[in-house]
Enzyme design. Structure first.
Site, short mmCIF file in Angstrom:
data_model
loop_
_atom_site.label_atom_id
_atom_site.label_comp_id
_atom_site.label_asym_id
_atom_site.label_seq_id
_atom_site.Cartn_x
_atom_site.Cartn_y
_atom_site.Cartn_z
N SER A 136 -65.48 81.14 19.28
CA SER A 136 -66.96 81.68 19.69
C SER A 136 -66.89 83.16 19.37
O SER A 136 -66.58 83.38 18.04
CB SER A 136 -66.93 81.31 20.97
OG SER A 136 -68.19 81.88 21.45
N ASP A 171 -74.30 71.95 19.85
CA ASP A 171 -74.27 73.27 20.48
C ASP A 171 -75.50 73.94 20.60
O ASP A 171 -76.17 74.29 19.87
CB ASP A 171 -73.34 74.05 19.57
CG ASP A 171 -72.71 75.13 20.13
OD1 ASP A 171 -73.32 75.81 21.07
OD2 ASP A 171 -71.67 75.80 19.88
N HIS A 182 -70.63 73.51 23.08
CA HIS A 182 -69.94 74.73 22.55
C HIS A 182 -68.45 74.74 23.01
O HIS A 182 -67.58 75.31 22.53
CB HIS A 182 -70.62 76.12 23.33
CG HIS A 182 -70.04 77.12 22.43
ND1 HIS A 182 -70.83 77.68 21.23
CD2 HIS A 182 -69.51 78.37 23.06
CE1 HIS A 182 -70.31 78.62 21.14
NE2 HIS A 182 -69.48 79.28 22.23
C1 MLT Z 1 -70.95 85.98 20.50
O1 MLT Z 1 -71.35 86.75 21.25
O2 MLT Z 1 -69.83 86.07 19.75
C2 MLT Z 1 -71.51 84.74 20.65
O3 MLT Z 1 -72.79 84.46 21.31
C3 MLT Z 1 -70.59 83.72 21.11
C4 MLT Z 1 -70.23 83.82 22.57
O4 MLT Z 1 -69.41 84.68 22.77
O5 MLT Z 1 -70.62 83.25 23.47
#
Ligand code: MLT
Length: 205
Positions: free
Chosen positions: A107, A157, A188
């Site tokens: 992520s 996701d 996710h």
């Molecule tokens: C981010 O902010 O890099 C993406 O939205 C993934 C997350 O951290 O949720």
């Protein structure tokens, strides 16, 4: 310890000077300990796991965002540079081969990994990007031929539409990277198939 090691981190040496180094990059709200168990996906590698330096409501991240999926691009550029500098300083401090650093990011950790690939070519040899988005689109595109990327995203996701995954893959390919995309029947959150894909891919190094 050198003052150039500017990130809180864990380093676990493999005890082999020619080993790869697996750079573990946590998601929002994680820390340097979260992904250490995933070191088993690349047996024999050094493990380097930094903690993101941005706090969002107390949750560590690797760069600032303005909203969900909307990134502060200037901050991202700065922080990707800081992380790249840290990786190179860690290679010097711990004596690992800086040309054999492979990321495993989840992520927000996946997004900073691809930002480092695009902004600081040569610092990462490649990486597994789990639940990854397009971090930014540098103009002009860098030349990162030889960089290998394995994306594993979820078909359901809610934060990453399929078109976003395709855009990321195409962006990295246009820059010259060798990109593999894997789809999981998931959202996710990660599932066992992500780890299976990552393990197979990491063992091909
Ligand atoms: C981010 O902010 O890099 C993406 O939205 C993934 C997350 O951290 O949720």
């Amino acid at each position: 310890m050198s003052s150039a090691l500017t990130f809180e981190h864990v380093f676990k040496p493999a005890g082999n000077a020619s080993a790869h180094t697996l750079l573990l990059l946590h998601g929002t709200g994680g820390n340097e300990h979260d992904l250490l168990p995933l070191g088993q996906l690349m047996p024999g590698a050094n493990l380097l796991s930094p903690r993101g330096q941005v706090l969002e409501n107390g949750m560590p991240r690797f760069f600032r965002r303005l909203a969900e999926g909307v990134f502060d691009i200037e901050d991202l550029k700065q922080r990707a540079g800081n992380l790249a500098d840290f990786i190179q300083a860690a290679a010097a401090e711990y004596g690992f081969d800086g040309s054999k650093v492979v990321a495993l990011g989840y992520s927000n950790g996946a997004n900073i990994a691809s930002a480092v690939m695009l902004l600081r070519p040569g610092v990462l040899a490649g990486g597994v990007l789990l639940r990854a988005m397009v971090p930014l689109e540098p103009q002009p595109l860098p030349a990162i031929a030889g960089t290998r990327v394995c994306i594993s995203n979820g078909e359901q996701d809610p934060t990453i539409p399929a078109a976003e995954t395709d855009r990321l893959a195409r962006l990295l390919q246009r820059a010259g990277a060798d990109v593999e995309v894997n789809w999981q029947p998931a959202g996710h959150q990660l599932m066992p198939a992500d780890f299976a894909v990552a393990k197979t891919w990491l063992q091909s190094w």
